[in-house]
Write a protein that holds these residues in place. Sequence first.
Motif, PDB file in Angstrom:
ATOM      1  N   UNK A  14      20.217  37.225 -40.900  1.00  0.00           N
ATOM      2  CA  UNK A  14      21.147  38.370 -40.967  1.00  0.00           C
ATOM      3  C   UNK A  14      22.419  38.097 -40.165  1.00  0.00           C
ATOM      4  N   UNK A  15      23.517  38.706 -40.601  1.00  0.00           N
ATOM      5  CA  UNK A  15      24.777  38.532 -39.893  1.00  0.00           C
ATOM      6  C   UNK A  15      24.724  39.101 -38.489  1.00  0.00           C
ATOM      7  N   UNK A  58      16.117  46.386 -47.228  1.00  0.00           N
ATOM      8  CA  UNK A  58      15.873  45.385 -46.192  1.00  0.00           C
ATOM      9  C   UNK A  58      16.808  45.588 -45.010  1.00  0.00           C
ATOM     10  N   UNK A  59      18.077  45.914 -45.287  1.00  0.00           N
ATOM     11  CA  UNK A  59      19.039  46.157 -44.213  1.00  0.00           C
ATOM     12  C   UNK A  59      18.631  47.379 -43.393  1.00  0.00           C
ATOM     13  N   UNK A  60      18.148  48.420 -44.075  1.00  0.00           N
ATOM     14  CA  UNK A  60      17.711  49.613 -43.352  1.00  0.00           C
ATOM     15  C   UNK A  60      16.498  49.309 -42.489  1.00  0.00           C
ATOM     16  N   UNK A  61      15.555  48.540 -43.017  1.00  0.00           N
ATOM     17  CA  UNK A  61      14.369  48.185 -42.244  1.00  0.00           C
ATOM     18  C   UNK A  61      14.757  47.376 -41.007  1.00  0.00           C
TER      19      UNK A  61
END
Length: 258
Positions: A95-96, A3-6
């Motif tokens: 997200x941060x 998810x972070x990569x997307x």
Amino acid sequence: MTQAFRLFWFSWLFNVKNLTTSGFFMLNATISPIFFATIAHYMFAGGTRPGSGLLYASLGAGMMGIWSSVLFGSGGLIQWQRWQGTLEYVIGVPPGLMQVVLPMTIATASIGIYSIASTLLWGWAIFDLQLDFVHPAWFVGALVASIVSLGLLGLVLSSTFVLLRNANSLANLLEYPVWLVTGLLIGLSLLPGWTRPISYILAPTWGIKALREAALGGDPAPAVAACLALGLVYFVIGHFTLGYFEVRARRSATLALR
């Protein structure tokens, strides 16, 4: 992790497309470096090694374009979000803040690919520049490392410039001195000794060294490693400075202050 990569990929892609539609950024990324490359071409054409000298100058002019994009794009990133009224959304999403801002700063550095491409193609088309790279694979790796490290440097700029009242003036002030002190215009050996520590902590120094050694011959691996190591340092600094800005803005209720 997926998810972070997307999130990073689609945010980076969106911001690259967005910056590509900006006349200001495309002027900095393509037209301005061509002017500097043309001047350098005529200077190096009379040298003892015109072929390598022209390529040396073209790469320097391309890196100048990357630095300009990072300086003005990342340096004013948070302030522009304020002006556009989107900073509250950027901070308010799940997200941060780091996950949202980081792809933006990498995107400003990625626009610099236009700078490298335009100067090399201009030299090839107008000045018969031979694009025979000694280490083509290393050249691609050096370009990626340079973009990542300068994007992370942009993260530091974005989170510190917003705290300065005259950040725009500071950005204008930093453009030419960094071109000089990082060896984009002239060799570092021609500069005073006291400039060396400044040169070594700036990513463009190692980025241009890696690109030139990959293109002209040499060992680009140490310079690429230095780029990535500096990028890690910039990431840590940016993490703390960005967090400091967010906490300070929330406490003083100045998040949307224009």
